[in-house]
Design a protein around this motif. Structure first.
Motif, PDB file in Angstrom:
ATOM      1  N   TRP A 161     -22.415  27.553 -55.650  1.00  0.00           N
ATOM      2  CA  TRP A 161     -22.331  28.735 -54.810  1.00  0.00           C
ATOM      3  C   TRP A 161     -21.779  28.317 -53.446  1.00  0.00           C
ATOM      4  N   TYR A 162     -20.796  29.105 -52.970  1.00  0.00           N
ATOM      5  CA  TYR A 162     -20.201  28.882 -51.661  1.00  0.00           C
ATOM      6  C   TYR A 162     -20.400  30.131 -50.809  1.00  0.00           C
ATOM      7  N   VAL A 163     -20.403  29.934 -49.481  1.00  0.00           N
ATOM      8  CA  VAL A 163     -20.423  31.035 -48.542  1.00  0.00           C
ATOM      9  C   VAL A 163     -19.158  30.957 -47.695  1.00  0.00           C
ATOM     10  N   GLN A 164     -18.594  32.134 -47.400  1.00  0.00           N
ATOM     11  CA  GLN A 164     -17.392  32.197 -46.565  1.00  0.00           C
ATOM     12  C   GLN A 164     -17.610  33.209 -45.463  1.00  0.00           C
ATOM     13  N   TYR A 165     -17.611  32.732 -44.222  1.00  0.00           N
ATOM     14  CA  TYR A 165     -17.692  33.613 -43.069  1.00  0.00           C
ATOM     15  C   TYR A 165     -16.281  34.044 -42.690  1.00  0.00           C
ATOM     16  N   PRO A 166     -16.122  35.157 -41.986  1.00  0.00           N
ATOM     17  CA  PRO A 166     -14.784  35.656 -41.652  1.00  0.00           C
ATOM     18  C   PRO A 166     -13.899  34.599 -41.004  1.00  0.00           C
ATOM     19  N   ASN A 167     -12.690  34.497 -41.525  1.00  0.00           N
ATOM     20  CA  ASN A 167     -11.667  33.588 -40.984  1.00  0.00           C
ATOM     21  C   ASN A 167     -12.072  32.121 -41.044  1.00  0.00           C
ATOM     22  N   GLN A 168     -12.952  31.799 -41.979  1.00  0.00           N
ATOM     23  CA  GLN A 168     -13.346  30.412 -42.162  1.00  0.00           C
ATOM     24  C   GLN A 168     -13.161  30.003 -43.620  1.00  0.00           C
ATOM     25  N   GLY A 169     -13.206  28.699 -43.848  1.00  0.00           N
ATOM     26  CA  GLY A 169     -13.143  28.196 -45.210  1.00  0.00           C
ATOM     27  C   GLY A 169     -14.473  28.359 -45.917  1.00  0.00           C
ATOM     28  N   LEU A 170     -14.518  27.889 -47.156  1.00  0.00           N
ATOM     29  CA  LEU A 170     -15.743  27.985 -47.944  1.00  0.00           C
ATOM     30  C   LEU A 170     -16.676  26.827 -47.617  1.00  0.00           C
ATOM     31  N   GLN A 171     -17.964  27.128 -47.554  1.00  0.00           N
ATOM     32  CA  GLN A 171     -18.992  26.112 -47.310  1.00  0.00           C
ATOM     33  C   GLN A 171     -19.935  26.082 -48.504  1.00  0.00           C
ATOM     34  N   LEU A 172     -20.207  24.896 -49.016  1.00  0.00           N
ATOM     35  CA  LEU A 172     -21.085  24.777 -50.174  1.00  0.00           C
ATOM     36  C   LEU A 172     -22.518  25.114 -49.794  1.00  0.00           C
ATOM     37  N   LEU A 173     -23.127  26.036 -50.554  1.00  0.00           N
ATOM     38  CA  LEU A 173     -24.539  26.377 -50.379  1.00  0.00           C
ATOM     39  C   LEU A 173     -25.424  25.494 -51.253  1.00  0.00           C
ATOM     40  N   LEU A 174     -25.040  25.362 -52.520  1.00  0.00           N
ATOM     41  CA  LEU A 174     -25.819  24.563 -53.469  1.00  0.00           C
ATOM     42  C   LEU A 174     -25.000  24.329 -54.723  1.00  0.00           C
ATOM     43  N   LYS A 175     -25.472  23.375 -55.529  1.00  0.00           N
ATOM     44  CA  LYS A 175     -24.778  23.072 -56.775  1.00  0.00           C
ATOM     45  C   LYS A 175     -25.788  22.658 -57.837  1.00  0.00           C
ATOM     46  N   TYR A 176     -25.448  22.967 -59.091  1.00  0.00           N
ATOM     47  CA  TYR A 176     -26.212  22.505 -60.236  1.00  0.00           C
ATOM     48  C   TYR A 176     -25.349  21.532 -61.026  1.00  0.00           C
ATOM     49  N   LEU A 177     -25.857  20.312 -61.176  1.00  0.00           N
ATOM     50  CA  LEU A 177     -25.146  19.301 -61.968  1.00  0.00           C
ATOM     51  C   LEU A 177     -25.900  19.009 -63.257  1.00  0.00           C
ATOM     52  N   SER A 178     -27.209  18.801 -63.137  1.00  0.00           N
ATOM     53  CA  SER A 178     -28.047  18.523 -64.296  1.00  0.00           C
ATOM     54  C   SER A 178     -29.498  18.534 -63.819  1.00  0.00           C
ATOM     55  N   GLY A 179     -30.435  18.373 -64.759  1.00  0.00           N
ATOM     56  CA  GLY A 179     -31.832  18.257 -64.373  1.00  0.00           C
ATOM     57  C   GLY A 179     -32.490  19.603 -64.174  1.00  0.00           C
ATOM     58  N   SER A 180     -33.317  19.696 -63.152  1.00  0.00           N
ATOM     59  CA  SER A 180     -34.084  20.903 -62.896  1.00  0.00           C
ATOM     60  C   SER A 180     -33.170  22.111 -62.778  1.00  0.00           C
ATOM     61  N   THR A 181     -33.560  23.188 -63.437  1.00  0.00           N
ATOM     62  CA  THR A 181     -32.702  24.384 -63.438  1.00  0.00           C
ATOM     63  C   THR A 181     -32.814  25.186 -62.159  1.00  0.00           C
ATOM     64  N   LEU A 182     -33.811  24.898 -61.336  1.00  0.00           N
ATOM     65  CA  LEU A 182     -33.959  25.571 -60.043  1.00  0.00           C
ATOM     66  C   LEU A 182     -33.390  24.650 -58.969  1.00  0.00           C
ATOM     67  N   VAL A 183     -32.378  25.149 -58.303  1.00  0.00           N
ATOM     68  CA  VAL A 183     -31.673  24.333 -57.310  1.00  0.00           C
ATOM     69  C   VAL A 183     -31.877  24.936 -55.936  1.00  0.00           C
ATOM     70  N   LYS A 184     -32.245  24.112 -54.985  1.00  0.00           N
ATOM     71  CA  LYS A 184     -32.415  24.587 -53.610  1.00  0.00           C
ATOM     72  C   LYS A 184     -31.230  24.151 -52.766  1.00  0.00           C
ATOM     73  N   GLY A 185     -30.786  25.045 -51.880  1.00  0.00           N
ATOM     74  CA  GLY A 185     -29.641  24.738 -51.050  1.00  0.00           C
ATOM     75  C   GLY A 185     -29.943  24.909 -49.576  1.00  0.00           C
ATOM     76  N   ILE A 186     -28.869  25.059 -48.809  1.00  0.00           N
ATOM     77  CA  ILE A 186     -29.026  25.201 -47.372  1.00  0.00           C
ATOM     78  C   ILE A 186     -29.383  26.638 -47.013  1.00  0.00           C
ATOM     79  N   ASN A 187     -29.857  26.823 -45.810  1.00  0.00           N
ATOM     80  CA  ASN A 187     -30.158  28.151 -45.257  1.00  0.00           C
ATOM     81  C   ASN A 187     -31.181  28.933 -46.073  1.00  0.00           C
ATOM     82  N   GLY A 188     -32.041  28.236 -46.807  1.00  0.00           N
ATOM     83  CA  GLY A 188     -33.107  28.898 -47.543  1.00  0.00           C
ATOM     84  C   GLY A 188     -32.702  29.516 -48.865  1.00  0.00           C
ATOM     85  N   PHE A 189     -31.483  29.290 -49.307  1.00  0.00           N
ATOM     86  CA  PHE A 189     -31.024  29.831 -50.580  1.00  0.00           C
ATOM     87  C   PHE A 189     -31.441  28.937 -51.745  1.00  0.00           C
TER      88      PHE A 189
END
Lengths: 114, 116
Positions: free
Chosen positions: A35-63
Protein backbone atom coordinates in the motif's frame (compact mmCIF):
# COMPACT_ATOMS: atom_id res chain seq x y z
CA UNK A 1 -0.08 -11.24 -15.25
CA UNK A 2 -1.57 -9.56 -12.23
CA UNK A 3 -4.42 -7.13 -11.71
CA UNK A 4 -5.54 -5.01 -8.77
CA UNK A 5 -9.03 -3.72 -8.02
CA UNK A 6 -9.61 -1.02 -5.46
CA UNK A 7 -13.28 -1.29 -4.73
CA UNK A 8 -13.93 2.29 -3.66
CA UNK A 9 -12.79 5.27 -5.68
CA UNK A 10 -13.67 7.73 -2.91
CA UNK A 11 -14.05 7.26 0.84
CA UNK A 12 -15.23 10.21 2.95
CA UNK A 13 -14.97 9.83 6.73
CA UNK A 14 -15.08 12.06 9.76
CA UNK A 15 -12.00 12.72 11.85
CA UNK A 16 -11.31 10.08 14.53
CA UNK A 17 -13.57 7.54 12.81
CA UNK A 18 -12.20 4.16 11.66
CA UNK A 19 -11.62 3.54 7.97
CA UNK A 20 -11.11 0.56 5.66
CA UNK A 21 -9.86 0.87 2.09
CA UNK A 22 -10.51 -2.29 0.11
CA UNK A 23 -8.16 -4.00 -2.32
CA UNK A 24 -8.57 -7.25 -4.24
CA UNK A 25 -5.99 -8.73 -6.54
CA UNK A 26 -5.73 -11.42 -9.16
CA UNK A 27 -2.59 -13.38 -9.96
CA UNK A 28 -1.57 -16.81 -11.21
CA UNK A 29 1.69 -16.67 -9.22
CA UNK A 30 2.78 -15.73 -5.75
CA UNK A 31 2.84 -11.99 -5.13
CA UNK A 32 4.07 -9.39 -2.73
CA UNK A 33 1.51 -6.77 -1.72
CA UNK A 34 1.94 -3.08 -1.01
CA UNK A 35 0.00 0.00 0.00
CA UNK A 36 1.26 3.45 -0.98
CA UNK A 37 0.04 6.94 -0.11
CA UNK A 38 0.27 9.90 -2.48
CA UNK A 39 -0.19 13.47 -1.30
CA UNK A 40 -0.95 16.19 -3.88
CA UNK A 41 1.95 16.91 -6.22
CA UNK A 42 4.15 14.35 -4.52
CA UNK A 43 5.44 10.90 -5.34
CA UNK A 44 4.24 7.68 -3.77
CA UNK A 45 5.31 6.79 -0.23
CA UNK A 46 5.24 3.21 1.00
CA UNK A 47 2.81 2.66 3.89
CA UNK A 48 3.33 -1.08 4.37
CA UNK A 49 4.10 -4.30 2.57
CA UNK A 50 3.33 -8.00 2.87
CA UNK A 51 6.11 -10.36 1.84
CA UNK A 52 5.46 -13.48 3.92
CA UNK A 53 4.71 -14.62 7.46
CA UNK A 54 2.07 -12.98 9.60
CA UNK A 55 -0.95 -11.95 7.56
CA UNK A 56 -1.47 -8.80 9.64
CA UNK A 57 1.01 -6.15 8.61
CA UNK A 58 1.57 -2.90 10.46
CA UNK A 59 2.83 0.19 8.69
CA UNK A 60 3.55 3.84 9.24
CA UNK A 61 1.08 6.45 10.49
CA UNK A 62 -0.99 3.86 12.37
CA UNK A 63 -2.13 1.96 9.29
CA UNK A 64 -2.36 -1.82 9.09
CA UNK A 65 -3.46 -4.32 6.46
CA UNK A 66 -4.49 -7.94 6.46
CA UNK A 67 -3.58 -10.38 3.73
CA UNK A 68 -6.33 -12.90 3.00
CA UNK A 69 -5.13 -15.46 0.51
CA UNK A 70 -8.45 -17.28 0.09
CA UNK A 71 -10.26 -14.04 -0.71
CA UNK A 72 -7.26 -12.55 -2.56
CA UNK A 73 -7.67 -9.36 -0.57
CA UNK A 74 -5.36 -6.93 1.16
CA UNK A 75 -7.56 -4.33 2.85
CA UNK A 76 -6.04 -1.30 4.56
CA UNK A 77 -7.37 -0.13 7.92
CA UNK A 78 -6.85 2.59 10.46
CA UNK A 79 -8.79 2.72 13.75
CA UNK A 80 -8.89 6.52 14.01
CA UNK A 81 -8.11 8.86 11.13
CA UNK A 82 -6.75 12.40 11.17
CA UNK A 83 -7.26 15.30 8.82
CA UNK A 84 -3.68 14.79 7.67
CA UNK A 85 -4.57 11.32 6.34
CA UNK A 86 -6.46 12.95 3.48
CA UNK A 87 -4.67 11.66 0.37
CA UNK A 88 -4.77 9.14 -2.47
CA UNK A 89 -4.04 5.53 -1.54
CA UNK A 90 -2.81 2.88 -3.96
CA UNK A 91 -2.71 -0.86 -3.58
CA UNK A 92 -0.04 -2.68 -5.61
CA UNK A 93 1.23 -6.20 -6.27
CA UNK A 94 4.48 -7.50 -7.66
CA UNK A 95 5.49 -10.94 -8.87
CA UNK A 96 7.82 -12.59 -6.35
CA UNK A 97 10.02 -13.87 -9.16
CA UNK A 98 10.82 -10.59 -10.84
CA UNK A 99 12.77 -7.56 -9.80
CA UNK A 100 9.93 -5.47 -8.48
CA UNK A 101 7.79 -4.43 -11.41
CA UNK A 102 4.53 -3.48 -9.74
CA UNK A 103 0.92 -3.44 -10.86
CA UNK A 104 -1.19 -0.73 -9.22
CA UNK A 105 -4.88 -0.23 -8.62
CA UNK A 106 -6.58 2.96 -9.70
CA UNK A 107 -6.46 4.44 -6.22
CA UNK A 108 -8.86 5.43 -3.45
CA UNK A 109 -9.26 9.05 -2.44
CA UNK A 110 -9.59 9.27 1.33
CA UNK A 111 -11.11 12.53 2.52
CA UNK A 112 -11.17 13.14 6.26
CA UNK A 113 -13.68 15.76 7.37
CA UNK A 114 -13.53 17.69 10.65
CA UNK B 1 20.06 14.72 -2.41
CA UNK B 2 18.58 12.02 -0.22
CA UNK B 3 15.63 11.14 -2.43
CA UNK B 4 14.77 10.46 -6.05
CA UNK B 5 14.88 13.69 -8.02
CA UNK B 6 12.97 14.28 -11.25
CA UNK B 7 13.18 17.22 -13.59
CA UNK B 8 11.48 19.17 -14.87
CA UNK B 9 8.51 19.03 -12.49
CA UNK B 10 6.21 20.39 -15.18
CA UNK B 11 6.56 20.30 -18.94
CA UNK B 12 4.23 21.73 -21.54
CA UNK B 13 4.82 20.57 -25.09
CA UNK B 14 3.14 21.25 -28.38
CA UNK B 15 1.92 18.17 -30.20
CA UNK B 16 4.75 16.78 -32.28
CA UNK B 17 7.57 18.08 -30.10
CA UNK B 18 10.16 15.80 -28.54
CA UNK B 19 10.60 15.85 -24.75
CA UNK B 20 13.21 14.47 -22.36
CA UNK B 21 12.45 13.71 -18.73
CA UNK B 22 15.27 13.17 -16.25
CA UNK B 23 15.49 10.97 -13.18
CA UNK B 24 18.26 11.06 -10.57
CA UNK B 25 17.90 7.95 -8.40
CA UNK B 26 19.08 7.54 -4.84
CA UNK B 27 22.85 7.10 -4.84
CA UNK B 28 23.82 3.45 -5.02
CA UNK B 29 20.41 2.19 -6.10
CA UNK B 30 20.84 -0.44 -8.76
CA UNK B 31 17.25 -0.72 -9.96
CA UNK B 32 15.34 2.08 -11.66
CA UNK B 33 11.74 2.04 -12.84
CA UNK B 34 9.62 4.39 -14.93
CA UNK B 35 5.84 4.54 -14.55
CA UNK B 36 3.15 6.54 -16.33
CA UNK B 37 0.24 7.84 -14.26
CA UNK B 38 -2.73 9.15 -16.21
CA UNK B 39 -5.20 11.46 -14.49
CA UNK B 40 -7.38 9.55 -12.04
CA UNK B 41 -5.52 6.29 -12.48
CA UNK B 42 -2.79 4.34 -10.80
CA UNK B 43 0.78 4.25 -12.09
CA UNK B 44 1.44 1.89 -14.99
CA UNK B 45 4.82 0.26 -15.53
CA UNK B 46 6.83 1.49 -18.50
CA UNK B 47 10.36 0.13 -18.19
CA UNK B 48 13.00 -1.16 -15.77
CA UNK B 49 16.79 -0.89 -15.55
CA UNK B 50 19.30 -2.82 -13.52
CA UNK B 51 22.42 -0.68 -13.61
CA UNK B 52 22.74 0.38 -17.27
CA UNK B 53 20.90 -2.63 -18.64
CA UNK B 54 17.29 -2.17 -19.67
CA UNK B 55 15.85 -5.52 -18.61
CA UNK B 56 12.18 -4.90 -19.30
CA UNK B 57 10.59 -2.39 -21.62
CA UNK B 58 7.31 -4.20 -22.09
CA UNK B 59 5.26 -1.26 -20.81
CA UNK B 60 6.47 1.35 -23.29
CA UNK B 61 3.30 2.24 -25.24
CA UNK B 62 4.92 2.86 -28.61
CA UNK B 63 8.24 3.19 -30.38
CA UNK B 64 8.04 6.92 -29.73
CA UNK B 65 9.05 6.18 -26.14
CA UNK B 66 12.70 5.53 -25.39
CA UNK B 67 14.58 5.27 -22.09
CA UNK B 68 18.26 5.09 -21.31
CA UNK B 69 20.57 4.90 -18.34
CA UNK B 70 24.02 4.93 -19.94
CA UNK B 71 26.17 5.02 -16.79
CA UNK B 72 23.87 3.13 -14.49
CA UNK B 73 22.81 6.19 -12.54
CA UNK B 74 20.80 9.03 -14.10
CA UNK B 75 18.06 7.95 -16.49
CA UNK B 76 16.27 9.83 -19.23
CA UNK B 77 12.86 9.02 -20.66
CA UNK B 78 12.45 10.48 -24.13
CA UNK B 79 9.18 10.84 -25.96
CA UNK B 80 9.34 11.69 -29.63
CA UNK B 81 6.60 13.42 -31.59
CA UNK B 82 4.43 13.85 -28.50
CA UNK B 83 0.69 13.25 -28.78
CA UNK B 84 -2.13 14.47 -26.56
CA UNK B 85 -2.58 10.99 -25.13
CA UNK B 86 0.98 11.20 -23.75
CA UNK B 87 -0.23 13.78 -21.20
CA UNK B 88 0.35 12.21 -17.78
CA UNK B 89 2.60 12.27 -14.75
CA UNK B 90 5.77 10.27 -15.32
CA UNK B 91 7.11 8.74 -12.13
CA UNK B 92 10.57 7.39 -11.54
CA UNK B 93 11.42 4.98 -8.73
CA UNK B 94 14.65 3.41 -7.55
CA UNK B 95 15.47 0.53 -5.25
CA UNK B 96 18.55 -0.88 -3.60
CA UNK B 97 20.37 -4.00 -4.73
CA UNK B 98 19.44 -7.49 -3.67
CA UNK B 99 16.17 -9.03 -2.57
CA UNK B 100 14.51 -8.50 -5.93
CA UNK B 101 10.84 -7.77 -5.64
CA UNK B 102 11.10 -7.38 -1.85
CA UNK B 103 12.83 -4.07 -2.37
CA UNK B 104 11.12 -0.91 -1.35
CA UNK B 105 10.74 1.37 -4.34
CA UNK B 106 11.41 5.02 -3.57
CA UNK B 107 9.47 7.34 -5.84
CA UNK B 108 10.27 10.79 -7.12
CA UNK B 109 7.65 13.55 -7.22
CA UNK B 110 7.14 13.01 -10.94
CA UNK B 111 7.10 15.12 -14.07
CA UNK B 112 3.69 16.34 -15.17
CA UNK B 113 3.63 16.42 -18.98
CA UNK B 114 0.89 18.35 -20.76
CA UNK B 115 0.72 18.05 -24.53
CA UNK B 116 -1.32 20.77 -26.21
Amino acid sequence: AQSVTQLDSQVPVFEEAPVELRCNYSSSVSVYLFWYVQYPNQGLQLLLKYLSGSTLVKGINGFEAEFNKSQTSFHLRKPSVHISDTAEYFCAVSDTTNAGKSTFGDGTTLTVKP
Amino acid sequence: GAGVSQSPRYKVAKRGQDVALRCDPISGHVSLFWYQQALGQGPEFLTYFQNEAQLDKSGLPSDRFFAERPEGSVSTLKIQRTQKEDSAVYLCASSSPGQGAKNIQYFGAGTRLSVL
